[in-house]
Structures are given as C-alpha cells and as structure tokens.
Design a protein around this motif. Structure first.
Motif, short mmCIF file in Angstrom:
data_model
loop_
_atom_site.label_atom_id
_atom_site.label_comp_id
_atom_site.label_asym_id
_atom_site.label_seq_id
_atom_site.Cartn_x
_atom_site.Cartn_y
_atom_site.Cartn_z
N GLN A 83 -40.46 21.73 32.30
CA GLN A 83 -41.46 22.66 31.78
C GLN A 83 -42.86 22.27 32.22
OE1 GLN A 83 -43.22 23.60 27.39
NE2 GLN A 83 -41.01 23.82 27.58
N GLN A 84 -43.15 20.96 32.25
CA GLN A 84 -44.49 20.50 32.61
C GLN A 84 -44.71 20.51 34.13
OE1 GLN A 84 -42.37 18.79 30.62
NE2 GLN A 84 -43.28 19.27 28.64
N ILE A 85 -43.66 20.84 34.87
CA ILE A 85 -43.67 20.98 36.34
C ILE A 85 -43.79 19.63 37.03
CG2 ILE A 85 -44.59 22.20 38.34
CD1 ILE A 85 -45.86 24.19 36.30
N GLY A 86 -44.82 18.83 36.70
CA GLY A 86 -44.92 17.49 37.24
C GLY A 86 -45.34 17.43 38.69
N LEU A 137 -53.65 26.86 41.60
CA LEU A 137 -52.58 27.82 41.38
C LEU A 137 -52.47 28.17 39.90
CD1 LEU A 137 -51.92 26.84 44.26
CD2 LEU A 137 -49.49 26.89 43.62
N SER A 138 -51.95 29.36 39.62
CA SER A 138 -51.67 29.75 38.24
C SER A 138 -50.44 29.00 37.75
CB SER A 138 -51.41 31.25 38.16
OG SER A 138 -50.19 31.59 38.82
N GLY A 139 -50.17 29.10 36.44
CA GLY A 139 -48.99 28.44 35.89
C GLY A 139 -47.70 28.93 36.51
N GLY A 140 -47.61 30.25 36.72
CA GLY A 140 -46.41 30.81 37.34
C GLY A 140 -46.23 30.35 38.77
N GLN A 141 -47.34 30.28 39.51
CA GLN A 141 -47.28 29.81 40.90
C GLN A 141 -46.88 28.34 40.95
OE1 GLN A 141 -51.27 30.93 42.01
NE2 GLN A 141 -50.60 32.82 43.01
N GLN A 142 -47.41 27.54 40.04
CA GLN A 142 -47.04 26.12 40.00
C GLN A 142 -45.55 25.96 39.71
OE1 GLN A 142 -49.53 23.50 37.64
NE2 GLN A 142 -51.34 24.74 38.04
N GLN A 143 -45.03 26.80 38.82
CA GLN A 143 -43.61 26.69 38.50
C GLN A 143 -42.75 27.09 39.69
OE1 GLN A 143 -41.41 24.91 37.05
NE2 GLN A 143 -42.10 25.44 34.99
N ARG A 144 -43.23 28.05 40.49
CA ARG A 144 -42.52 28.40 41.72
C ARG A 144 -42.45 27.20 42.66
NH1 ARG A 144 -44.96 33.37 40.47
NH2 ARG A 144 -43.56 35.16 40.68
N VAL A 145 -43.56 26.46 42.74
CA VAL A 145 -43.58 25.25 43.56
C VAL A 145 -42.57 24.24 43.02
CG1 VAL A 145 -44.97 23.31 44.39
CG2 VAL A 145 -45.98 25.59 44.22
N GLY A 146 -42.49 24.13 41.69
CA GLY A 146 -41.52 23.22 41.08
C GLY A 146 -40.09 23.57 41.45
N VAL A 147 -39.79 24.86 41.46
CA VAL A 147 -38.45 25.31 41.86
C VAL A 147 -38.20 25.01 43.33
CG1 VAL A 147 -36.95 27.33 42.16
CG2 VAL A 147 -38.32 27.09 40.07
N ILE A 158 -28.71 21.50 40.42
CA ILE A 158 -30.10 21.61 39.99
C ILE A 158 -30.15 21.59 38.47
CG2 ILE A 158 -32.18 23.04 40.01
CD1 ILE A 158 -31.23 24.20 42.64
N LEU A 159 -30.98 20.73 37.91
CA LEU A 159 -31.19 20.65 36.47
C LEU A 159 -32.52 21.30 36.13
CD1 LEU A 159 -30.15 16.90 35.93
CD2 LEU A 159 -28.67 18.93 36.03
N MET A 160 -32.53 22.15 35.12
CA MET A 160 -33.76 22.86 34.74
C MET A 160 -33.95 22.73 33.23
SD MET A 160 -33.39 26.25 37.20
CE MET A 160 -35.15 26.43 37.48
N ASP A 161 -34.99 22.01 32.85
CA ASP A 161 -35.25 21.70 31.44
C ASP A 161 -36.36 22.59 30.90
OD1 ASP A 161 -35.25 20.59 28.96
OD2 ASP A 161 -35.82 18.57 29.58
N GLU A 162 -35.99 23.71 30.29
CA GLU A 162 -36.93 24.69 29.75
C GLU A 162 -38.07 24.98 30.73
OE1 GLU A 162 -37.62 24.93 25.61
OE2 GLU A 162 -36.47 23.13 25.17
#
Length: 377
Positions: A83-86, A137-147, A158-162
């Motif tokens: 969730q925090q992307i990291g 980046l926006s939050g959504g864009q950052q999460q895309r980078v995380g994926v 692939i593990l995805m934690d919330e």
C-alpha cells in the motif's frame, strides 16, 4: 504451483496469528485473502516470501520447500506490491523499476527494454515519466510504478498487500480494472490481500476468508455468494449483495448470450441477410479461431452495399470490451463509449461469450430493483 500444508505462525509473545492453514494455488490463479483486522491474512501472504517466517507446517513453490531456498533469491523471484508503494525517492521512475533486473544481472539493453515495456503496459508513457521522480507523480501513478516494479523481473508469483487501499475511489476503481486487464494478458499467480469485500469479489478467481488465524472458506466469488459454508462468511459478505449493488452483479447477469458472428471477408449482401434473419442490428466479426475482431452495423451495410466488396471495409474495431470477470457496474461505466451501443464480453481466448447492450442493462437492472422492492415490502 504454491502449496500451504498445515502452516502456522506463532509470535514470540505466544500469539498465534495463523492456525494450521492448508490450501493450494494453481499457476495463473488470482487468489484474494480477506478478513477482518487480525485475521492473519497479511501474515499468511508474507510467509510466502519469508518476510515473516512460518513456525510450523510446509510452504512449497513448484514442489520446493521455501525453507530450502535462499531468502534473498526467493524474494527477487517474487513480485511484491504494498500500500505504501515503497519507491526510492532519490531514484527516477526508470531506476525504481530497474532495481531487481539489475540485481539479477540483466544487461543494460535488457533492462531498458523491459522498463519501457512495463511503463507502457501500466499506462505511463516512458518518454514522459522515465526521468521523473516519485514526488512528481500522483498516488495512482506511483502505484502503477509499484506494479511495474513488481513485474520487472518477470516473476512467477506476485504478492499484493492492500495495494489500492490508500487511493481515492475513482483511482482505485481504475487501477482495479487495469489489474484485471493485465492479469488476463500475463496470467501471473497473484496473492492479493484486502479488507474490502467488494474489491475481493471483483478481482479474485477465488477468495479465502480468514478469521482469528483460521481459513474459514476458500471458493469462487459465485460460490461464496450463494453457498457460504460458515455463519461468519455469510455475515462478512453481507446478505443480498448481488441484488443491492450492481458493482457485485456479474456481467453475465446483464448480457445476452445470443451472439451472431461472421468473418470479415463475408459479402455485404450475405451479411445483411444474416441481420434480417436473426433480427439484429449488428454483426460480431471474428477470425478463424473465433476470436473477436470487430463490429458491423446493419445501417452501415445498407448505406455501403454498392461500394464495398466485404464487410471488413466498414468494420468498426471496438476498444470497449469486458472480461467475463467484469461486473454490471463496469458495463454501466463503459456503455457511454461503446461503439454501436454494444459491449462484447470476452473470455481469456478472446472469444465472445455474450453482449451487453443498453437494452440488456436496463432490463436486468430494472428486474433486480423490482425484486428488491418486493423483498422490502
């Protein structure tokens, strides 16, 4: 692919977070772990990559006990999205995605090509975003980078934690749909943790419901909805979810299975005859393997009858399609952009399983609301 056999986790203070859990995850399955806080869902997921070592039992991947594997190497071969992307704030987006492939010794050319491929696949133009930093980046864009980073080394699991828990509802829904689309293409084995039942029903091939460290039921969304095996499961899902919420109504409930198909080299006269014979306004065009190609309207057939040799010349290539895993709400959202007012529903082989039209949507939803009103009276 991934197997849990009587797995438990007991922390140093004696708290048993996971209590003798057993289940299998076949290759390519999207499994959702869900339950209230303290149910053991996140602990169960983190035991897969040894972020949390299990106390007893066996976890195996492709028949190999994970305790016999090097923990660092294991994690490099398992994608991880949180969730925090990291993201590393001092690294560019390109560098963030490239971390694991570089650690695995990929060449610069391989890494560069993979980064561009993944950025494109998650909807980020490499020419625009490669050299930017996470704070831009926006939050959504950052999460895309995380994926993208989780997919970078092409892991089997692939593990995805919330991962979408901190996003606004609109961005969250958009990323859910993009994840469904990605999974249809990549067919990865995904273990996804959430506390949101709506999200679980929308994404999961199967859903594991946990409480107090125990696995209460693991089934398909349909079976959970119609055959809950435990009182808590029924309560947690919520009664009458389908009739009350279009987001949880499967797309199959708002589509027609009457699909008349033709191939693109068909003559316009024969195509028009088919539309009249079956009393339809549009033909679905498929290829030699019956995979969806496009649409042709009867109106265009009549208008261009004398000027074309095959219906391919007037075929519309539809970009508005839905997977079988979609919901009625997905269809409602997409209908405004649907060519000819039709949304084909496709299986994983791109074959047409049904069609959603404005008529089928209105008919199904009005029927649901009528039933709900009768229940409430």
């Amino acid at each position: 692919m991934l197997k849990f056999e009587n797995v438990s986790k007991v922390f140093n203070d004696g708290f048993k977070a996971v209590d003798s859990v057993s289940f299998d995850i076949p290759e390519g399955e999207f499994l959702v772990l869900i339950g209230p806080s303290g149910s053991g869902k996140s602990t169960t997921m983190k035991m897969i990559n040894q972020m949390v070592p299990h106390t007893s039992g066996t976890i195996s991947i492709n028949g190999k006990n994970i305790m016999d594997l090097n923990a660092s190497e294991l994690r490099r071969n398992i994608g991880y999205v949180i969730q925090q992307i990291g993201l590393f704030p001092h690294y560019t987006i390109e560098k963030n995605i490239a971390i694991v492939p570089e650690l695995k010794g990929w060449s610069k050319e391989e890494v560069s090509a993979r980064v561009k491929e993944l950025m494109t696949s998650v909807g980020l133009d490499p020419e625009v975003f490669s050299t930017r930093y996470p704070k831009e980046l926006s939050g959504g864009q950052q999460q895309r980078v995380g994926v993208a980073r989780a997919l970078a080394s092409n892991p089997e699991i692939i593990l995805m934690d919330e991962p979408f828990g901190a996003l606004d509802p609109i961005t969250r829904e958009q990323l859910q749909l993009e994840l469904i689309s990605l999974q249809r293409k990549l067919k990865k084995t995904i273990v996804f943790v959430t506390h949101d039942m709506d999200e679980a029903l929308k994404l999961g091939d199967r859903i594991a419901i946990m409480k107090d460290g125990k696995l209460l039921q693991l089934d398909t969304p349909e079976k959970l909805l119609h055959e809950p095996s435990h009182g808590f499961v029924e309560e947690f899902i919520g009664k009458h979810r389908i009739t009350q919420n279009p987001e949880l109504m499967p797309v199959s409930a708002v589509m027609t299975e009457k699909v008349i198909t033709a191939q693109a080299d068909l003559s316009p006269s024969k195509a028009l005859l088919m539309t009249r014979r079956h009393q339809i306004t549009s033909l679905i065009i498929v290829d030699d393997q019956d995979a969806f190609v496009g649409l042709v309207s009867a109106y265009k057939l009549i208008k261009n009858m004398e000027s074309i040799h095959s219906i391919e010349e007037i075929m519309e290539v539809s970009t508005t399609i839905l997977p079988e895993s979609a919901t009625a709400k997905d269809a409602i959202v997409m209908m405004a952009n649907a060519q000819l007012g039709i949304i084909p529903v496709l299986d994983t082989a791109q074959k047409v399983k049904g069609l959603v039209t404005r008529g089928t949507l209105l008919s199904a939803l009005s029927s649901q609301w009528t039933e709900l009103e009768e229940v409430n009276e």
